[in-house]
Design a protein around this motif. Sequence first.
Motif, PDB file in Angstrom:
ATOM      1  N   LEU A 268     -10.100 -86.200 -25.046  1.00 50.36           N
ATOM      2  CA  LEU A 268     -10.092 -85.039 -25.940  1.00 50.36           C
ATOM      3  C   LEU A 268      -8.682 -84.482 -25.935  1.00 50.36           C
ATOM      4  N   ASP A 269      -8.117 -84.204 -27.119  1.00 50.22           N
ATOM      5  CA  ASP A 269      -6.775 -83.624 -27.131  1.00 50.22           C
ATOM      6  C   ASP A 269      -6.837 -82.178 -26.670  1.00 50.22           C
ATOM      7  N   GLY A 270      -5.676 -81.641 -26.309  1.00 54.34           N
ATOM      8  CA  GLY A 270      -5.619 -80.300 -25.748  1.00 54.34           C
ATOM      9  C   GLY A 270      -6.171 -79.227 -26.658  1.00 54.34           C
ATOM     10  N   LEU A 271      -5.908 -79.336 -27.966  1.00 50.82           N
ATOM     11  CA  LEU A 271      -6.406 -78.318 -28.885  1.00 50.82           C
ATOM     12  C   LEU A 271      -7.924 -78.327 -28.965  1.00 50.82           C
ATOM     13  N   THR A 272      -8.525 -79.495 -28.895  1.00 47.21           N
ATOM     14  CA  THR A 272      -9.988 -79.563 -28.899  1.00 47.21           C
ATOM     15  C   THR A 272     -10.556 -78.889 -27.657  1.00 47.21           C
ATOM     16  N   VAL A 273      -9.912 -79.094 -26.511  1.00 45.41           N
ATOM     17  CA  VAL A 273     -10.348 -78.427 -25.284  1.00 45.41           C
ATOM     18  C   VAL A 273     -10.247 -76.911 -25.448  1.00 45.41           C
ATOM     19  N   ILE A 274      -9.122 -76.431 -25.992  1.00 46.86           N
ATOM     20  CA  ILE A 274      -8.925 -74.990 -26.178  1.00 46.86           C
ATOM     21  C   ILE A 274      -9.980 -74.423 -27.129  1.00 46.86           C
ATOM     22  N   GLU A 275     -10.212 -75.124 -28.231  1.00 50.66           N
ATOM     23  CA  GLU A 275     -11.204 -74.646 -29.202  1.00 50.66           C
ATOM     24  C   GLU A 275     -12.601 -74.602 -28.595  1.00 50.66           C
ATOM     25  N   THR A 276     -12.929 -75.589 -27.765  1.00 51.06           N
ATOM     26  CA  THR A 276     -14.254 -75.605 -27.137  1.00 51.06           C
ATOM     27  C   THR A 276     -14.404 -74.432 -26.182  1.00 51.06           C
ATOM     28  N   ILE A 277     -13.367 -74.149 -25.424  1.00 44.65           N
ATOM     29  CA  ILE A 277     -13.397 -73.001 -24.517  1.00 44.65           C
ATOM     30  C   ILE A 277     -13.627 -71.715 -25.303  1.00 44.65           C
ATOM     31  N   ALA A 278     -12.921 -71.570 -26.425  1.00 46.22           N
ATOM     32  CA  ALA A 278     -13.078 -70.361 -27.246  1.00 46.22           C
ATOM     33  C   ALA A 278     -14.466 -70.291 -27.866  1.00 46.22           C
ATOM     34  N   ARG A 279     -14.941 -71.427 -28.390  1.00 46.20           N
ATOM     35  CA  ARG A 279     -16.244 -71.450 -29.058  1.00 46.20           C
ATOM     36  C   ARG A 279     -17.376 -71.140 -28.083  1.00 46.20           C
ATOM     37  N   GLU A 280     -17.250 -71.625 -26.845  1.00 50.71           N
ATOM     38  CA  GLU A 280     -18.285 -71.398 -25.838  1.00 50.71           C
ATOM     39  C   GLU A 280     -18.070 -70.110 -25.045  1.00 50.71           C
ATOM     40  N   ARG A 281     -17.018 -69.374 -25.402  1.00 48.74           N
ATOM     41  CA  ARG A 281     -16.709 -68.089 -24.765  1.00 48.74           C
ATOM     42  C   ARG A 281     -16.593 -68.215 -23.249  1.00 48.74           C
ATOM     43  N   LEU A 282     -15.918 -69.273 -22.802  1.00 47.02           N
ATOM     44  CA  LEU A 282     -15.683 -69.458 -21.375  1.00 47.02           C
ATOM     45  C   LEU A 282     -14.560 -68.521 -20.920  1.00 47.02           C
ATOM     46  N   ALA A 283     -14.572 -68.178 -19.644  1.00 44.17           N
ATOM     47  CA  ALA A 283     -13.614 -67.206 -19.124  1.00 44.17           C
ATOM     48  C   ALA A 283     -12.230 -67.796 -18.887  1.00 44.17           C
ATOM     49  N   THR A 284     -12.118 -69.111 -18.823  1.00 43.00           N
ATOM     50  CA  THR A 284     -10.839 -69.754 -18.539  1.00 43.00           C
ATOM     51  C   THR A 284      -9.825 -69.483 -19.650  1.00 43.00           C
ATOM     52  N   ARG A 285      -8.620 -69.068 -19.255  1.00 42.54           N
ATOM     53  CA  ARG A 285      -7.529 -68.877 -20.202  1.00 42.54           C
ATOM     54  C   ARG A 285      -6.634 -70.115 -20.200  1.00 42.54           C
ATOM     55  N   CYS A 286      -6.051 -70.417 -21.344  1.00 41.91           N
ATOM     56  CA  CYS A 286      -5.311 -71.672 -21.494  1.00 41.91           C
ATOM     57  C   CYS A 286      -3.821 -71.436 -21.699  1.00 41.91           C
ATOM     58  N   VAL A 287      -3.031 -72.248 -20.995  1.00 43.66           N
ATOM     59  CA  VAL A 287      -1.587 -72.309 -21.204  1.00 43.66           C
ATOM     60  C   VAL A 287      -1.248 -73.722 -21.653  1.00 43.66           C
ATOM     61  N   VAL A 288      -0.603 -73.842 -22.797  1.00 46.04           N
ATOM     62  CA  VAL A 288      -0.141 -75.144 -23.270  1.00 46.04           C
ATOM     63  C   VAL A 288       1.251 -75.400 -22.709  1.00 46.04           C
ATOM     64  N   VAL A 289       1.426 -76.565 -22.104  1.00 46.10           N
ATOM     65  CA  VAL A 289       2.746 -77.022 -21.669  1.00 46.10           C
ATOM     66  C   VAL A 289       2.984 -78.354 -22.361  1.00 46.10           C
ATOM     67  N   SER A 290       3.884 -78.363 -23.323  1.00 45.37           N
ATOM     68  CA  SER A 290       3.993 -79.515 -24.212  1.00 45.37           C
ATOM     69  C   SER A 290       5.443 -79.849 -24.532  1.00 45.37           C
ATOM     70  N   ALA A 291       5.663 -81.128 -24.818  1.00 45.26           N
ATOM     71  CA  ALA A 291       6.975 -81.565 -25.312  1.00 45.26           C
ATOM     72  C   ALA A 291       7.147 -81.195 -26.780  1.00 45.26           C
ATOM     73  N   LEU A 292       6.049 -80.858 -27.452  1.00 43.62           N
ATOM     74  CA  LEU A 292       6.093 -80.472 -28.862  1.00 43.62           C
ATOM     75  C   LEU A 292       6.368 -78.977 -28.970  1.00 43.62           C
TER      76      LEU A 292
ATOM     77  N   ALA B  27      -3.024 -65.448 -16.341  1.00 45.31           N
ATOM     78  CA  ALA B  27      -4.181 -65.134 -15.496  1.00 45.31           C
ATOM     79  C   ALA B  27      -4.428 -63.632 -15.437  1.00 45.31           C
ATOM     80  N   ARG B  28      -3.352 -62.841 -15.560  1.00 45.09           N
ATOM     81  CA  ARG B  28      -3.479 -61.380 -15.535  1.00 45.09           C
ATOM     82  C   ARG B  28      -3.784 -60.795 -16.910  1.00 45.09           C
TER      83      ARG B  28
END
Length: 210
Positions: free
Chosen positions: A59-83, A118-119
């Motif tokens: 699963l690409d990173g954006l799909t993971v982020i979207e799933t977290i948002a859609r499922e209202r999970l508490a985990t916050r996401c930081v993208v670290v990318s060469a793009l 995280a804060r």
Amino acid sequence: MTVLVAEDHPVFREGLTRAIAQRPDLSLIAAVDDGRRALDDIHDLAPAVAVLDLGLPGLDGLTVIETIARERLATRCVVVSALDDSATVYRAIAAGARGYVPKTVASADICDAIERVARGQTVLRPEVQDGLADEIRLRRERGDEGPVLTPREAQIVRLAADGYANAEIARELHVSTATIKTHLQHIFEKLEVSDRAAAVAKAIRRGLIP
């Protein structure tokens, strides 16, 4: 503050995990090399922050982020990318990322970004802020602030436009046909269409695929 790292480049992943381990305010609980495992561990371990590359296999990173948002999970996401192009940064933030950090910065700066997210803060490095602002202005001028397709979704629509059947797309991307069907359903929902032909037409019309 618990942290999960999802990065498929082993040298970068190992360097980042070492840097996190040296921070007394951060606790690494998982380091994985694909998006599917990242999402499974996020469900199971509920890290405070997930550090994600965008070009993950499975699963690409954006799909993971979207799933977290859609499922209202508490985990916050930081993208670290060469793009660091403005369109990619926009897609990540629109999908729900709380931070975007280029891979060119020092590991200590990435750790600082993790701690701030995280804060509850949003962290955009100066290297990407101007480009993001320009992208937002451009999209407003065009009247096109959505929908946002992930890179994998855009790839699937592109293959569909080229005449590939679901099974052929699955073989091309080395995933199951069921995974392709799930992606297509998400694409249909985002584009507010009910079939592949309409999705392709709308994506091309909105400039969502090349």
